[in-house]
Design a protein around this motif. Structure first.
Motif, short mmCIF file in Angstrom:
data_model
loop_
_atom_site.label_atom_id
_atom_site.label_comp_id
_atom_site.label_asym_id
_atom_site.label_seq_id
_atom_site.Cartn_x
_atom_site.Cartn_y
_atom_site.Cartn_z
N VAL A 25 7.61 3.80 -8.18
CA VAL A 25 8.08 2.22 -8.66
C VAL A 25 8.28 1.50 -7.43
CG1 VAL A 25 9.76 0.76 -9.56
CG2 VAL A 25 8.97 2.46 -11.09
N VAL A 26 9.22 2.11 -6.37
CA VAL A 26 9.19 1.54 -5.13
C VAL A 26 8.17 1.31 -4.36
CG1 VAL A 26 10.42 1.87 -2.83
CG2 VAL A 26 11.93 2.57 -4.97
N ALA A 27 7.22 2.39 -3.93
CA ALA A 27 5.95 2.01 -3.49
C ALA A 27 4.90 1.00 -4.14
CB ALA A 27 5.13 3.20 -3.50
N CYS A 28 5.10 1.10 -5.55
CA CYS A 28 3.98 0.20 -6.37
C CYS A 28 4.83 -1.33 -5.98
CB CYS A 28 4.01 0.55 -7.95
SG CYS A 28 2.91 -0.32 -8.76
N THR A 29 6.03 -1.54 -6.02
CA THR A 29 6.87 -2.70 -5.92
C THR A 29 6.15 -3.36 -4.65
OG1 THR A 29 8.53 -2.09 -7.36
CG2 THR A 29 8.77 -4.22 -6.00
N VAL A 30 6.51 -2.58 -3.59
CA VAL A 30 5.98 -3.12 -2.28
C VAL A 30 4.43 -3.58 -2.22
CG1 VAL A 30 5.78 -2.39 0.04
CG2 VAL A 30 7.75 -1.84 -1.13
N ALA A 31 3.67 -2.50 -2.82
CA ALA A 31 2.33 -2.95 -2.72
C ALA A 31 1.98 -4.11 -3.34
CB ALA A 31 1.62 -1.52 -3.42
N LEU A 32 2.62 -4.29 -4.76
CA LEU A 32 2.44 -5.42 -5.57
C LEU A 32 2.92 -6.68 -4.75
CD1 LEU A 32 3.28 -4.23 -9.00
CD2 LEU A 32 0.93 -4.72 -8.28
N PHE A 33 3.93 -6.60 -4.14
CA PHE A 33 4.32 -7.71 -3.36
C PHE A 33 3.34 -8.24 -2.42
CE2 PHE A 33 6.81 -9.69 0.11
CZ PHE A 33 7.34 -10.87 -0.62
N VAL A 34 2.61 -7.68 -1.72
CA VAL A 34 1.75 -7.74 -0.45
C VAL A 34 0.21 -7.85 -1.13
CG1 VAL A 34 3.27 -6.86 1.13
CG2 VAL A 34 1.32 -5.35 0.05
N THR A 35 -0.14 -7.35 -2.42
CA THR A 35 -1.65 -7.29 -2.78
C THR A 35 -1.88 -8.74 -3.54
OG1 THR A 35 -1.50 -4.84 -3.34
CG2 THR A 35 -3.07 -6.17 -4.34
#
Length: 242
Positions: A25-35
């Motif tokens: 979730v942490v990694a995905c949240t960061v990725a979703l923020f910048v994608t």
């Protein structure tokens, strides 16, 4: 196996599952923020959901019909895992219709918004009507929609009463409606339980129903409900008391 050993294994597995989920979730949240781009973010979320279930030993098995078109999907609801399960199982093109309370959960609310989810205040009729108009427009322009027509879940097995929103959207947009049955989620993470348990997960995509001018939303609701009950092996909780 003794009860103490079984409880210990459950605790270890549950903690491991939450650790894996938290990391993803942490990694995905960061990725979703910048994608950039909704389509890319939805593909990312699908990959993350599949990775989570693979790492906890419960890859989601998908059976039945293949969805290749703009449509409305309805599914039974028995666990907080249901949305993640459908994200892993369905094509990455769906807008999920979710109760507005989820926006108050900081990380979950942000992730769901970045994935283009629609939030509904079930207690506010004006808000429900505004969302219904947006969903109808989305369906008519080719969006695929996912509803949990029970609206909520609890620890008691069985299919709860359906709300009409999904079926009205399918009828007004003339989009096929796919009943979907989720298996194993209630056993893996029941309501009012903190630690998930080991166990298999599967999804059955049933043949679509095709609404037309002769089929009302109520008829479509009853037909799809009957299909889900035929596969679910849980009682119908919308039966009148005797």
């Amino acid at each position: 196996m003794t009860a103490a050993l079984k409880a210990s294994k459950h605790t270890v597995y549950g903690c491991y599952a939450w650790l894996i989920l938290g990391t993803i979730v942490v990694a995905c949240t960061v990725a979703l923020f910048v994608t950039p781009g909704l389509d890319r973010r939805r593909h990312l979320a699908r990959w993350a959901a599949r990775l989570f279930f693979f790492l906890v030993g419960s890859p989601v098995k998908v059976e039945g019909t293949t969805i290749r078109e703009s449509c409305v999907v309805i599914a039974n609801h028995s666990s907080y895992l249901d949305g993640i399960i459908l994200t892993a199982a369905l094509p990455p093109k769906f807008t999920y219709i979710i109760k507005q309370e989820m926006t108050k959960i900081p990380v979950a609310g942000f992730v769901l918004q970045r994935l283009g989810s629609e939030f509904v205040n079930r207690e506010n009729e004006q808000h429900r009507n505004r969302v219904a108009r947006r969903l109808l427009n989305a369906a008519q322009t080719g969006e695929a929609l996912v509803f949990f027509p029970e609206g909520t879940f609890d620890e008691i097995p069985g299919l709860k009463k359906f709300r009409l929103g999904a079926f009205g959207a399918a009828c007004r947009s003339h989009k096929p409606l796919f009943p979907v049955v989720i298996f194993g989620a209630r056993q893996k993470l029941p309501a009012n339980t903190f630690l998930p348990s080991p166990g298999s997960l599967s999804v059955r995509i049933c043949d679509p129903l095709h609404p037309d001018e002769t089929i009302s939303a109520e008829v479509l609701m009853h037909r799809s409900r009957k299909i889900i009950l035929q596969h679910l092996n849980e009682p119908d909780r919308d039966q009148p008391e005797k």
